[in-house]
Design an enzyme around this catalytic site. Sequence first.
Site, PDB file in Angstrom:
ATOM      1  N   HIS A 128     -18.687   0.360   7.620  1.00  0.00           N
ATOM      2  CA  HIS A 128     -17.940   0.231   6.374  1.00  0.00           C
ATOM      3  C   HIS A 128     -16.453   0.173   6.690  1.00  0.00           C
ATOM      4  O   HIS A 128     -16.042   0.500   7.808  1.00  0.00           O
ATOM      5  CB  HIS A 128     -18.238   1.413   5.446  1.00  0.00           C
ATOM      6  CG  HIS A 128     -17.760   2.722   6.005  1.00  0.00           C
ATOM      7  ND1 HIS A 128     -18.493   3.433   6.942  1.00  0.00           N
ATOM      8  CD2 HIS A 128     -16.613   3.421   5.808  1.00  0.00           C
ATOM      9  CE1 HIS A 128     -17.818   4.528   7.271  1.00  0.00           C
ATOM     10  NE2 HIS A 128     -16.663   4.540   6.608  1.00  0.00           N
TER      11      HIS A 128
ATOM     12  N   HIS B 199      -9.704  -0.967   8.906  1.00  0.00           N
ATOM     13  CA  HIS B 199     -10.439  -1.295  10.121  1.00  0.00           C
ATOM     14  C   HIS B 199     -11.902  -0.911   9.939  1.00  0.00           C
ATOM     15  O   HIS B 199     -12.253  -0.237   8.977  1.00  0.00           O
ATOM     16  CB  HIS B 199      -9.858  -0.535  11.323  1.00  0.00           C
ATOM     17  CG  HIS B 199     -10.042   0.941  11.197  1.00  0.00           C
ATOM     18  ND1 HIS B 199      -9.160   1.752  10.508  1.00  0.00           N
ATOM     19  CD2 HIS B 199     -11.039   1.763  11.636  1.00  0.00           C
ATOM     20  CE1 HIS B 199      -9.597   3.004  10.534  1.00  0.00           C
ATOM     21  NE2 HIS B 199     -10.743   3.044  11.200  1.00  0.00           N
TER      22      HIS B 199
END
Length: 178
Positions: A119, A36
């Site tokens: 990220h 995620h």
Amino acid sequence: MRSFVAIPLPEDTRDALEAAQFRLPLGRMVARENLHLTLAFLDDQPEDALEHLHAELEPLRVPEFIITLSGLGCFGGDKPRLVFANVVQNPALESLHRKVLGAARRAGITVARRRFHPHVTLARIRPGTGGAGRIADAIATLNDLRFPDTPVKSMSLFSSDLHPDGPIYHELARYDLA
């Protein structure tokens, strides 16, 4: 309850990220279902604070947008602690991040102040395992990796239960973007 707000990733993006994980030389790979993009880590919060946050997130309306993941990076320098897929700078993502932080503040949740470096974590590296050179070489080799453009259609509030085999995430609520 340990919790965070994140963008869940579609299957084709997870497929590409999982393929990149197989090319990493060491580390504990993040489970496919746990991949995620975190918008805000909330740490431990009482249930009523998360209910207030839910009430703040529910009415947010943000247009859908596309993110691009490109190349790999590492946090920790000479003592790497995690390897990630980099997210290319995106004004819509930055705006969503700020709106989530604002919702958290209005809900009475203090979020640690950190520079937002979007990220997707691919692997965690245990301290003392060394391998900084191998990680650096892998990142240099894989730095040209391109991932599919990823549509962002929703964000979710998750809880995180820590276990010896890795965390287990539970989606508490999903918020569709407009």
